[in-house]
Every structure is written in C-alpha cells, then in structure tokens.
Design an enzyme around this catalytic site. Sequence first.
Site, PDB file in Angstrom:
ATOM      1  N   LYS A 141       0.810  -1.220   0.000  1.00  9.54           N
ATOM      2  CA  LYS A 141       0.000   0.000   0.000  1.00  9.54           C
ATOM      3  C   LYS A 141       0.845   1.272   0.000  1.00  9.54           C
ATOM      4  O   LYS A 141       0.436   2.312   0.472  1.00  9.54           O
ATOM      5  CB  LYS A 141      -0.937  -0.011   1.204  1.00  9.54           C
ATOM      6  CG  LYS A 141      -1.851  -1.228   1.205  1.00  9.54           C
ATOM      7  CD  LYS A 141      -3.088  -1.018   1.998  1.00  9.54           C
ATOM      8  CE  LYS A 141      -3.978  -2.224   2.000  1.00  9.54           C
ATOM      9  NZ  LYS A 141      -4.514  -2.593   0.724  1.00  9.54           N
ATOM     10  N   CYS A 142       2.005   1.190  -0.587  1.00 11.96           N
ATOM     11  CA  CYS A 142       2.947   2.292  -0.649  1.00 11.96           C
ATOM     12  C   CYS A 142       2.821   2.990  -2.007  1.00 11.96           C
ATOM     13  O   CYS A 142       2.439   2.369  -2.992  1.00 11.96           O
ATOM     14  CB  CYS A 142       4.355   1.706  -0.474  1.00 11.96           C
ATOM     15  SG  CYS A 142       5.713   2.839  -0.691  1.00 11.96           S
ATOM     16  N   TYR A 143       3.152   4.263  -2.065  1.00 17.61           N
ATOM     17  CA  TYR A 143       3.098   4.984  -3.339  1.00 17.61           C
ATOM     18  C   TYR A 143       4.073   4.397  -4.370  1.00 17.61           C
ATOM     19  O   TYR A 143       3.913   4.604  -5.567  1.00 17.61           O
ATOM     20  CB  TYR A 143       3.355   6.483  -3.147  1.00 17.61           C
ATOM     21  CG  TYR A 143       4.764   6.842  -2.728  1.00 17.61           C
ATOM     22  CD1 TYR A 143       5.715   7.199  -3.677  1.00 17.61           C
ATOM     23  CD2 TYR A 143       5.143   6.827  -1.399  1.00 17.61           C
ATOM     24  CE1 TYR A 143       7.018   7.521  -3.311  1.00 17.61           C
ATOM     25  CE2 TYR A 143       6.438   7.148  -1.021  1.00 17.61           C
ATOM     26  CZ  TYR A 143       7.364   7.489  -1.977  1.00 17.61           C
ATOM     27  OH  TYR A 143       8.641   7.814  -1.606  1.00 17.61           O
TER      28      TYR A 143
END
Length: 172
Positions: A43-45
């Site tokens: 769920k990281c950019y």
Amino acid sequence: MGGKPSTPEGSIHDYTVEDAKGNFVNLSTYKGKILLIVNVASKCYLTASSYEQLNDIYFKYRDRGLEILAFPCNQFFGKEPGTSEEIECTACSQFNAEFPIFGKIKVNGNQAAPLYKFLKSCKPGWCSGRIKWNFTKFLVDRDGHVVQRYSPNAAISCVKNDLEQLLSYESD
C-alpha cells in the site's frame, strides 16, 4: 558496483527465514543464484511501479540465475498490513509477482530480522545502517555476498547494469 563485499564474514546462505506460510527456508538453497533481496509493501506509493520493475528484472534475468526474494515489512507507516499469506496473495494476484514472497519481518530496530541485520552490516547505506523506506534492494552474488544496496528510488537501470556486470564476471 564495487565487486566483492567489504564486511562481515559469512554469507546470506548462513540464514534461515520463514516463507509466507510459516515454513522455514534455509537460504543455502539459493547457493549458485544471484539474488535481489527487497523489503516490499502493498500500500505504498512505490508499490505498483516497484513490482512492475521487479517483474521486468525477474523475467529478463531469471533464466540466467537471478532470484528475487521479497520480504514484506509494515514498519513504514503501516504500508504492509495483513498476514503474510494475505500479502503473498496480493503480491501474486494484484501485482503479478512470480518470485518468492516471504513472511512479514521487521528490517529496523532491535527486532529486525537477522538476515536484514546482516544485509545492513554489509552495506549500511546513508541512514546509519537503517532501511530508509519500502523497496530498498540488496544485490547478492552467487556465493551469498552482498555486493550492492539500492535506495527505494534508485533507477532500475542501475540494478540492471550491476546485474549485467555481475553476470559478465562469470563469463570471463
């Protein structure tokens, strides 16, 4: 790239880790493989682009002996929630990962996984030996020695160049 590792003694083949299902995996099973070890988050950019780049590298070099070992980590603002099995399912179904996804670990602090303590001792990086963020990568030669560390934002072309250089040493 820097060639041979500077410190410490030993290799990653001396370590045992858990896979996403909780089974122990002795990393000596990867002797003879070039490894790219990376801490991942779903769920990281950086997630979508990083998995795309990792898949690209994996498909290009796996027949020449590359293996990518992905270690989920939730230490960076909770960007890898869920169980190890859920994370593995997400990595494989949503991001098309075909390389091994291991059990969730910590990469920094007193509870950091022994493998990551070793990796950081070999290549400390800029943050006093700490992992800065998700998708930090370590390149490991066929003998289990750490030869390079890449920041999360390092150009994937740097990784490819170093892989090519490592592979060319073998053909000399």
